[in-house]
Design a protein around this motif. Structure first.
Motif, PDB file in Angstrom:
ATOM      1  N   CYS A  49     -14.294 -34.016 -44.092  1.00 26.13           N
ATOM      2  CA  CYS A  49     -12.991 -34.533 -44.507  1.00 26.13           C
ATOM      3  C   CYS A  49     -12.144 -34.831 -43.273  1.00 26.13           C
ATOM      4  CB  CYS A  49     -12.269 -33.588 -45.462  1.00 26.13           C
ATOM      5  SG  CYS A  49     -11.705 -32.074 -44.718  1.00 26.13           S
ATOM      6  N   ARG A  50     -11.122 -35.645 -43.479  1.00 25.22           N
ATOM      7  CA  ARG A  50     -10.206 -36.005 -42.400  1.00 25.22           C
ATOM      8  C   ARG A  50      -8.857 -35.361 -42.700  1.00 25.22           C
ATOM      9  NH1 ARG A  50     -10.184 -41.921 -41.496  1.00 25.22           N
ATOM     10  NH2 ARG A  50     -11.934 -41.400 -40.196  1.00 25.22           N
ATOM     11  N   LEU A  51      -8.339 -34.643 -41.720  1.00 26.30           N
ATOM     12  CA  LEU A  51      -7.045 -33.994 -41.840  1.00 26.30           C
ATOM     13  C   LEU A  51      -6.150 -34.472 -40.704  1.00 26.30           C
ATOM     14  CD1 LEU A  51      -8.232 -30.338 -42.547  1.00 26.30           C
ATOM     15  CD2 LEU A  51      -7.462 -32.017 -44.207  1.00 26.30           C
ATOM     16  N   HIS A  52      -4.895 -34.076 -40.747  1.00 26.90           N
ATOM     17  CA  HIS A  52      -3.954 -34.434 -39.696  1.00 26.90           C
ATOM     18  C   HIS A  52      -3.430 -33.159 -39.061  1.00 26.90           C
ATOM     19  CE1 HIS A  52      -3.867 -38.660 -40.810  1.00 26.90           C
ATOM     20  NE2 HIS A  52      -3.956 -38.225 -42.051  1.00 26.90           N
ATOM     21  N   GLN A  53      -3.550 -33.066 -37.753  1.00 27.21           N
ATOM     22  CA  GLN A  53      -3.006 -31.931 -37.017  1.00 27.21           C
ATOM     23  C   GLN A  53      -1.506 -32.151 -36.837  1.00 27.21           C
ATOM     24  OE1 GLN A  53      -4.505 -31.477 -33.042  1.00 27.21           O
ATOM     25  NE2 GLN A  53      -3.582 -29.491 -32.789  1.00 27.21           N
ATOM     26  N   ILE A  54      -0.728 -31.149 -37.186  1.00 31.27           N
ATOM     27  CA  ILE A  54       0.722 -31.214 -37.029  1.00 31.27           C
ATOM     28  C   ILE A  54       1.072 -30.467 -35.743  1.00 31.27           C
ATOM     29  CG2 ILE A  54       2.954 -30.651 -38.049  1.00 31.27           C
ATOM     30  CD1 ILE A  54       1.253 -32.697 -39.639  1.00 31.27           C
ATOM     31  N   ILE A  55       1.609 -31.168 -34.776  1.00 28.70           N
ATOM     32  CA  ILE A  55       1.930 -30.566 -33.482  1.00 28.70           C
ATOM     33  C   ILE A  55       3.174 -29.691 -33.566  1.00 28.70           C
ATOM     34  CG2 ILE A  55       2.490 -31.049 -31.065  1.00 28.70           C
ATOM     35  CD1 ILE A  55      -0.419 -31.712 -31.902  1.00 28.70           C
ATOM     36  N   ASP A  56       4.230 -30.188 -34.193  1.00 31.93           N
ATOM     37  CA  ASP A  56       5.475 -29.421 -34.340  1.00 31.93           C
ATOM     38  C   ASP A  56       5.874 -29.458 -35.809  1.00 31.93           C
ATOM     39  OD1 ASP A  56       7.971 -28.265 -34.325  1.00 31.93           O
ATOM     40  OD2 ASP A  56       8.787 -29.550 -32.746  1.00 31.93           O
ATOM     41  N   PRO A  57       5.614 -28.355 -36.557  1.00 29.26           N
ATOM     42  CA  PRO A  57       5.924 -28.349 -37.991  1.00 29.26           C
ATOM     43  C   PRO A  57       7.404 -28.534 -38.308  1.00 29.26           C
ATOM     44  CG  PRO A  57       4.530 -26.482 -37.409  1.00 29.26           C
ATOM     45  CD  PRO A  57       4.962 -27.137 -36.132  1.00 29.26           C
ATOM     46  N   GLY A  58       8.269 -28.364 -37.337  1.00 23.99           N
ATOM     47  CA  GLY A  58       9.704 -28.516 -37.562  1.00 23.99           C
ATOM     48  C   GLY A  58      10.202 -29.945 -37.456  1.00 23.99           C
ATOM     49  N   LYS A  59       9.302 -30.878 -37.129  1.00 22.74           N
ATOM     50  CA  LYS A  59       9.694 -32.275 -36.970  1.00 22.74           C
ATOM     51  C   LYS A  59       8.735 -33.175 -37.743  1.00 22.74           C
ATOM     52  CE  LYS A  59      11.386 -31.647 -32.256  1.00 22.74           C
ATOM     53  NZ  LYS A  59      11.181 -32.039 -30.853  1.00 22.74           N
ATOM     54  N   PRO A  60       9.243 -34.272 -38.308  1.00 26.89           N
ATOM     55  CA  PRO A  60       8.332 -35.209 -38.977  1.00 26.89           C
ATOM     56  C   PRO A  60       7.447 -35.907 -37.944  1.00 26.89           C
ATOM     57  CG  PRO A  60      10.556 -36.092 -38.943  1.00 26.89           C
ATOM     58  CD  PRO A  60      10.632 -34.702 -38.371  1.00 26.89           C
ATOM     59  N   GLU A  73     -11.305 -34.765 -37.665  1.00 29.65           N
ATOM     60  CA  GLU A  73     -12.444 -34.815 -38.566  1.00 29.65           C
ATOM     61  C   GLU A  73     -12.955 -33.381 -38.688  1.00 29.65           C
ATOM     62  OE1 GLU A  73     -12.984 -38.118 -39.383  1.00 29.65           O
ATOM     63  OE2 GLU A  73     -11.478 -38.600 -37.887  1.00 29.65           O
ATOM     64  N   VAL A  74     -13.102 -32.905 -39.917  1.00 23.98           N
ATOM     65  CA  VAL A  74     -13.535 -31.528 -40.155  1.00 23.98           C
ATOM     66  C   VAL A  74     -14.893 -31.571 -40.844  1.00 23.98           C
ATOM     67  CG1 VAL A  74     -12.984 -29.355 -41.277  1.00 23.98           C
ATOM     68  CG2 VAL A  74     -11.151 -30.762 -40.344  1.00 23.98           C
ATOM     69  N   ASP A 109     -22.703 -22.436 -42.240  1.00 24.25           N
ATOM     70  CA  ASP A 109     -22.294 -21.216 -41.541  1.00 24.25           C
ATOM     71  C   ASP A 109     -21.122 -21.400 -40.588  1.00 24.25           C
ATOM     72  OD1 ASP A 109     -23.734 -22.836 -39.829  1.00 24.25           O
ATOM     73  OD2 ASP A 109     -24.774 -21.189 -38.843  1.00 24.25           O
ATOM     74  N   LEU A 110     -20.616 -22.626 -40.436  1.00 23.54           N
ATOM     75  CA  LEU A 110     -19.488 -22.836 -39.524  1.00 23.54           C
ATOM     76  C   LEU A 110     -18.670 -24.061 -39.881  1.00 23.54           C
ATOM     77  CD1 LEU A 110     -20.060 -25.197 -37.059  1.00 23.54           C
ATOM     78  CD2 LEU A 110     -21.851 -23.561 -36.631  1.00 23.54           C
ATOM     79  N   ILE A 111     -17.477 -24.106 -39.305  1.00 25.42           N
ATOM     80  CA  ILE A 111     -16.572 -25.251 -39.445  1.00 25.42           C
ATOM     81  C   ILE A 111     -16.358 -25.842 -38.057  1.00 25.42           C
ATOM     82  CG2 ILE A 111     -14.196 -25.956 -39.929  1.00 25.42           C
ATOM     83  CD1 ILE A 111     -14.095 -23.895 -42.109  1.00 25.42           C
ATOM     84  N   LEU A 112     -16.522 -27.151 -37.957  1.00 26.11           N
ATOM     85  CA  LEU A 112     -16.229 -27.876 -36.718  1.00 26.11           C
ATOM     86  C   LEU A 112     -15.009 -28.750 -36.945  1.00 26.11           C
ATOM     87  CD1 LEU A 112     -19.621 -29.322 -35.415  1.00 26.11           C
ATOM     88  CD2 LEU A 112     -18.279 -27.490 -34.417  1.00 26.11           C
ATOM     89  N   VAL A 113     -14.035 -28.641 -36.057  1.00 28.05           N
ATOM     90  CA  VAL A 113     -12.872 -29.523 -36.072  1.00 28.05           C
ATOM     91  C   VAL A 113     -13.022 -30.409 -34.846  1.00 28.05           C
ATOM     92  CG1 VAL A 113     -10.361 -29.675 -36.009  1.00 28.05           C
ATOM     93  CG2 VAL A 113     -11.467 -27.758 -37.189  1.00 28.05           C
ATOM     94  N   THR A 114     -13.064 -31.717 -35.074  1.00 26.12           N
ATOM     95  CA  THR A 114     -13.323 -32.651 -33.978  1.00 26.12           C
ATOM     96  C   THR A 114     -12.249 -33.735 -33.922  1.00 26.12           C
ATOM     97  OG1 THR A 114     -14.648 -34.159 -35.325  1.00 26.12           O
ATOM     98  CG2 THR A 114     -15.817 -32.342 -34.268  1.00 26.12           C
ATOM     99  N   LYS A 163     -12.928 -29.808 -31.002  1.00 21.50           N
ATOM    100  CA  LYS A 163     -11.649 -29.176 -30.680  1.00 21.50           C
ATOM    101  C   LYS A 163     -11.663 -27.693 -31.069  1.00 21.50           C
ATOM    102  CE  LYS A 163      -8.616 -31.494 -29.362  1.00 21.50           C
ATOM    103  NZ  LYS A 163      -8.251 -31.776 -27.977  1.00 21.50           N
ATOM    104  N   MET A 164     -12.436 -27.347 -32.108  1.00 20.78           N
ATOM    105  CA  MET A 164     -12.499 -25.968 -32.577  1.00 20.78           C
ATOM    106  C   MET A 164     -13.804 -25.767 -33.334  1.00 20.78           C
ATOM    107  SD  MET A 164     -10.057 -24.044 -35.384  1.00 20.78           S
ATOM    108  CE  MET A 164      -8.558 -24.205 -34.436  1.00 20.78           C
ATOM    109  N   MET A 165     -14.411 -24.605 -33.145  1.00 20.93           N
ATOM    110  CA  MET A 165     -15.609 -24.235 -33.885  1.00 20.93           C
ATOM    111  C   MET A 165     -15.438 -22.783 -34.314  1.00 20.93           C
ATOM    112  SD  MET A 165     -19.618 -24.313 -32.759  1.00 20.93           S
ATOM    113  CE  MET A 165     -19.436 -23.107 -31.462  1.00 20.93           C
TER     114      MET A 165
END
Length: 85
Positions: A4-15, A24-25, A30-35, A48-50
């Motif tokens: 699935c495709r998600l959006h990373q929010i850098i600053d949750p206090g701002k739009p 891309e997730v 056995d694991l989750i890859l965030v790329t 970016k994260m495993m």
């Protein structure tokens, strides 16, 4: 395998503009890859994260701009009352 495709929010206090910081997730057995897509033409990805599934926590949050926000974290981080196990 699930994707699935998600959006990373850098600053949750701002739009944030739509489409910025797309991630891309990939969910494996056995694991989750965030790329991050590095080259759109060749569909190359930078990891970016495993996190192994046995160590995954979802941390709930909400802000005026993002009422359905969640964080994907590793169990080795400090646990919080908003963690979904």
């Amino acid at each position: 395998l699930c994707y699935c495709r998600l959006h990373q929010i850098i600053d949750p206090g701002k739009p944030q503009r739509q489409g910025v910081h797309q991630r891309e997730v990939f969910l494996f057995g056995d694991l989750i890859l965030v790329t991050k897509t590095t080259t759109r033409a060749k569909k190359q990805y930078q990891v970016k994260m495993m996190i192994e599934l046995k160590n995954v926590l979802l941390r709930r949050a909400e802000t005026p701009y993002y009422p359905h926000l969640f964080y994907l974290v590793d169990k080795s981080e400090k646990e919080d009352k908003n963690d979904l196990t």
